[in-house]
Scaffold this motif. Sequence first.
Motif, mmCIF file in Angstrom:
data_model
loop_
_atom_site.group_PDB
_atom_site.id
_atom_site.type_symbol
_atom_site.label_atom_id
_atom_site.label_comp_id
_atom_site.label_asym_id
_atom_site.label_seq_id
_atom_site.Cartn_x
_atom_site.Cartn_y
_atom_site.Cartn_z
ATOM 1 N N ILE A 1 -2.327 0.939 -4.586
ATOM 2 C CA ILE A 1 -1.622 -0.338 -4.452
ATOM 3 C C ILE A 1 -1.600 -1.034 -5.810
ATOM 4 N N ASN B 1 -6.964 3.342 -4.599
ATOM 5 C CA ASN B 1 -7.928 3.100 -3.518
ATOM 6 C C ASN B 1 -7.993 4.222 -2.491
ATOM 7 N N GLN C 1 0.841 -1.195 0.000
ATOM 8 C CA GLN C 1 0.000 0.000 0.000
ATOM 9 C C GLN C 1 0.874 1.242 0.000
#
Length: 167
Positions: free
Chosen positions: A47, A139, A42
Amino acid sequence: MKPLFSHPALLLALAAALAPAAALAHGDEDHAGHGGAATAAQQAWGIAGDAVAVSREIAIGLHDSMRFSPERLEVREGETVRLKLTNEGKVMHELVLGTEPSLREHAAAMRQNPAMAHADAHAVHLAPGDQGELVWTFNRPGLYTYACLLPGHFEAGMSGTVEVVPR
């Protein structure tokens, strides 16, 4: 008198001193293809993505005018995209994803060591005429950057932005 390198402690010290340099030195073959060879971790900007989760592909050209085309991308939070990269120039280029501060820091390190290896999932290095890809899951919402960090390229303006809009 014994040769210098026959002493085990001296040989070990020499190997230890050279190990960091060997880890950073490479030829272009380390950059061939795509940045997905590294372990997914991450990052602030997302990611490494799973290729089966790709929702769309985005073509990006890397040019000797020290520009990307397009220079701006918009993706949705949680979206996994495949960046299809083509070096349309006659010199080496790369695309590295990051934040503005992380890329500035990396660019400074590249100026100190232009042969630095990239095994990051968020970086692709391409020889002239080569193609590659990067699969990434964005994300986290925010404004992120992609850039070519080869010495002089970022400084000449070879960067773009990725806006990750919240769901």
